[in-house]
Design an enzyme around this catalytic site. Structure first.
Site, PDB file in Angstrom:
ATOM      1  CG  PHE A 146      -1.831   1.286   1.136  1.00 41.02           C
ATOM      2  CD1 PHE A 146      -2.999   1.282   0.382  1.00 41.02           C
ATOM      3  CD2 PHE A 146      -1.456   2.473   1.760  1.00 41.02           C
ATOM      4  CE1 PHE A 146      -3.787   2.430   0.267  1.00 41.02           C
ATOM      5  CE2 PHE A 146      -2.244   3.620   1.647  1.00 41.02           C
ATOM      6  CZ  PHE A 146      -3.409   3.596   0.901  1.00 41.02           C
ATOM      7  CG  ASP A 233       5.646   4.141   1.733  1.00 36.32           C
ATOM      8  OD1 ASP A 233       5.616   4.920   2.707  1.00 36.32           O
ATOM      9  OD2 ASP A 233       4.672   3.946   0.979  1.00 36.32           O
ATOM     10  CE  LYS A 274      -1.079   7.237   6.632  1.00 36.05           C
ATOM     11  NZ  LYS A 274      -0.740   6.090   5.797  1.00 36.05           N
TER      12      LYS A 274
HETATM   13  C1  LIG Z   1      -0.926   6.131   4.286  1.00 36.20           C
HETATM   14  C2  LIG Z   1       0.175   5.623   3.461  1.00 36.20           C
HETATM   15  C3  LIG Z   1       0.519   6.224   2.221  1.00 36.20           C
HETATM   16  C4  LIG Z   1      -0.298   7.317   1.605  1.00 36.20           C
HETATM   17  O1  LIG Z   1      -0.362   8.476   2.359  1.00 36.20           O
HETATM   18  P1  LIG Z   1      -1.526   9.537   2.066  1.00 36.20           P
HETATM   19  O2  LIG Z   1      -1.155  10.703   2.924  1.00 36.20           O
HETATM   20  O3  LIG Z   1      -2.827   8.905   2.453  1.00 36.20           O
HETATM   21  O4  LIG Z   1      -1.481   9.851   0.615  1.00 36.20           O
HETATM   22  C5  LIG Z   1       1.620   5.733   1.550  1.00 36.20           C
HETATM   23  N1  LIG Z   1       2.340   4.715   2.034  1.00 36.20           N
HETATM   24  C6  LIG Z   1       2.041   4.103   3.207  1.00 36.20           C
HETATM   25  C7  LIG Z   1       2.898   2.979   3.684  1.00 36.20           C
HETATM   26  C8  LIG Z   1       0.938   4.523   3.948  1.00 36.20           C
HETATM   27  O5  LIG Z   1       0.630   3.900   5.088  1.00 36.20           O
END
Ligand SMILES: *Cc1c(COP(=O)(O)O)cnc(C)c1O
Length: 425
Positions: A146, A233, A274
């Site tokens: 994700f 990520d 985040k």
């Molecule tokens: C939440 C998330 C995203 C996307 O972030 P948004 O601010 O919702 O666009 C990307 N990678 C990971 C691992 C996430 O948990």
């Protein structure tokens, strides 16, 4: 007719239903206030937040230091665009680069944008530094990843709900099994046009899948051997959530007090979002050293809001809170307590199969079919008992409270969770 408290809940839900696109399926609870580890609904009921806005609110709701930074900077200067300099951006870039141990930072707003930015940097690097023929660059990703919701990112998702009827999809991605060094090595050996490997240190959305102990370290070594960029990520796992400043960083030379020495796994490109803002404002970032970041040139990438003075002020405050309040340490310690207590319960449980996670990013797997609604029903009952959590995929419930939680509060939460689960045995 008098308005009852229940009507307030129903009214808010009806408005969203009628006027909002139906792109989420929220738990039926309407929140109006937050403070630290707690949130309150419009009926006045108080809850423990056990999701933390998908780990954006690691520093707790409405942290005064972060809110003050937001208010003070908003009253002074909020947005200039990058057409002009502002006196906060450079300070923030220096602060965050040193904090995470990289040469440079590229500021964006959302996680998905930061992932897109990392992919663009990786492709440019492939053509301009590695020498891959134009338009031939491939980036390796993992199944059940994700990384966000943009067109390119969902192109390499394998979640049918996220993808269906959004094609044609972006080319240039090779999907391999997560936590398989064999799959990574074979793919790297087979193809000379690999530019990067994009990976989540723990797959959060997929259901908090923690890879084998040496996976990240070995994967990084394989990438180095094949001159491929290792792109982490850490939008969800980063910033103290898993009991360390970064989930990729076992023991890195960053600003985290408890963490000195050489990095266990130092990504070539680090993606954050985040909790970068403690949930107060959309702030994301891509960090890299000069050898990689130099491929970004004026006009090649940008964002009107990226790096605005409010974002800069908020992010610096949010990162200071993480250090000042020892949130990585706290997440580590409380995570051990959480999994120990849950494991004790699971020994005698028929309804819970297992608990897994690191620090305060954990999940339980419910002993039922993957498409059963038991996890959803458990979350409704947890809500009734004053704790908010949400299923990730089918029968998995993620537990990720704010990292400012005390041990007494956590034990209170564990009691609520176990009491609720017992009702389903
Ligand atoms: C939440 C998330 C995203 C996307 O972030 P948004 O601010 O919702 O666009 C990307 N990678 C990971 C691992 C996430 O948990």
């Amino acid at each position: 007719m008098s308005v009852t408290k229940k009507d307030l809940t129903q009214e808010a839900i009806s408005l969203e239903d009628k006027y909002g696109a139906h792109n989420y399926h929220p738990l039926p609870v309407v929140l109006t206030k937050g403070d630290g580890v707690y949130v309150w609904d419009v009926e006045g009921k108080k809850y423990y937040d056990f999701l933390s806005a998908y780990s954006a609110v690691n520093q707790g709701h409405c942290h005064p230091k972060i809110v003050n930074a937001l208010v003070a900077q908003s009253q002074k200067l909020a947005l200039t665009s990058r057409a002009f300099h502002n006196d906060m951006l450079g300070k923030y870039e220096k602060f965050a680069s040193e904090y995470f141990g990289f040469d440079k930072l590229l500021p964006m707003n959302t996680g998905a944008e930061a992932v897109e930015t990392a992919l663009k940097i990786c492709r440019r690097w492939a053509y301009e530094v590695k020498g891959i023929p134009e338009n031939e660059a491939q980036i390796i990703v993992c199944t059940n990843n994700f990384h966000g919701r943009t067109t390119t990112i969902i192109s390499f998702s394998n979640d049918p709900v996220a993808r269906e009827h959004f094609g044609p999809y972006t080319q240039g991605f090779i999907k391999i099994e997560y936590d398989s060094l064999k799959a990574l090595e074979e793919t790297l050996k087979k193809n000379n046009n690999i530019a990067g490997f994009l990976v989540e240190p723990i797959q959060g959305e997929a259901g908090v899948y923690v890879p084998s102990d040496d996976y990240l370290k070995e994967a990084k070594a394989l990438c180095e051997a094949h001159n491929v960029l290792f792109i982490a990520d850490e939008v969800q796992t980063g910033i103290a959530r898993t009991g360390r400043l970064l989930a990729t960083c076992g023991n890195c030379n960053c600003a985290n007090k408890d963490c000195s020495g050489t990095p266990e796994v130092k990504p070539d490109i680090l993606i954050l979002g985040k909790a970068m803002s403690g949930g107060a404002y959309p702030v994301s970032a891509v960090l890299a050293n000069d050898a990689v970041m130099k491929v970004i040139t004026p006009g090649s990438h940008g964002s009107t809001f990226g790096g605005n003075p409010v974002a800069a002020a908020v992010a610096m405050a949010a990162l200071e809170v993480v250090k000042d309040e020892h949130l990585a340490d706290n997440a580590y310690t409380l995570g051990e307590v959480f999994r120990n207590e849950l494991n004790n319960y699971i020994e005698e449980s028929n309804i819970v199969k297992l608990v897994r996670g690191k620090g305060l990013l954990n999940a339980i797997v419910i002993n039922d079919a993957e498409d059963s609604d038991t996890a959803w029903k458990i979350c409704l009952r947890l809500r009734d008992h004053g704790l908010l959590a949400k299923p990730t995929h089918g029968n998995i419930i993620r537990f990720a409270p704010p990292l400012v939680m005390t041990e007494a509060q956590l034990r209170d939460c564990i009691a609520i969770i176990i009491k609720t689960l017992r009702e389903f045995e």
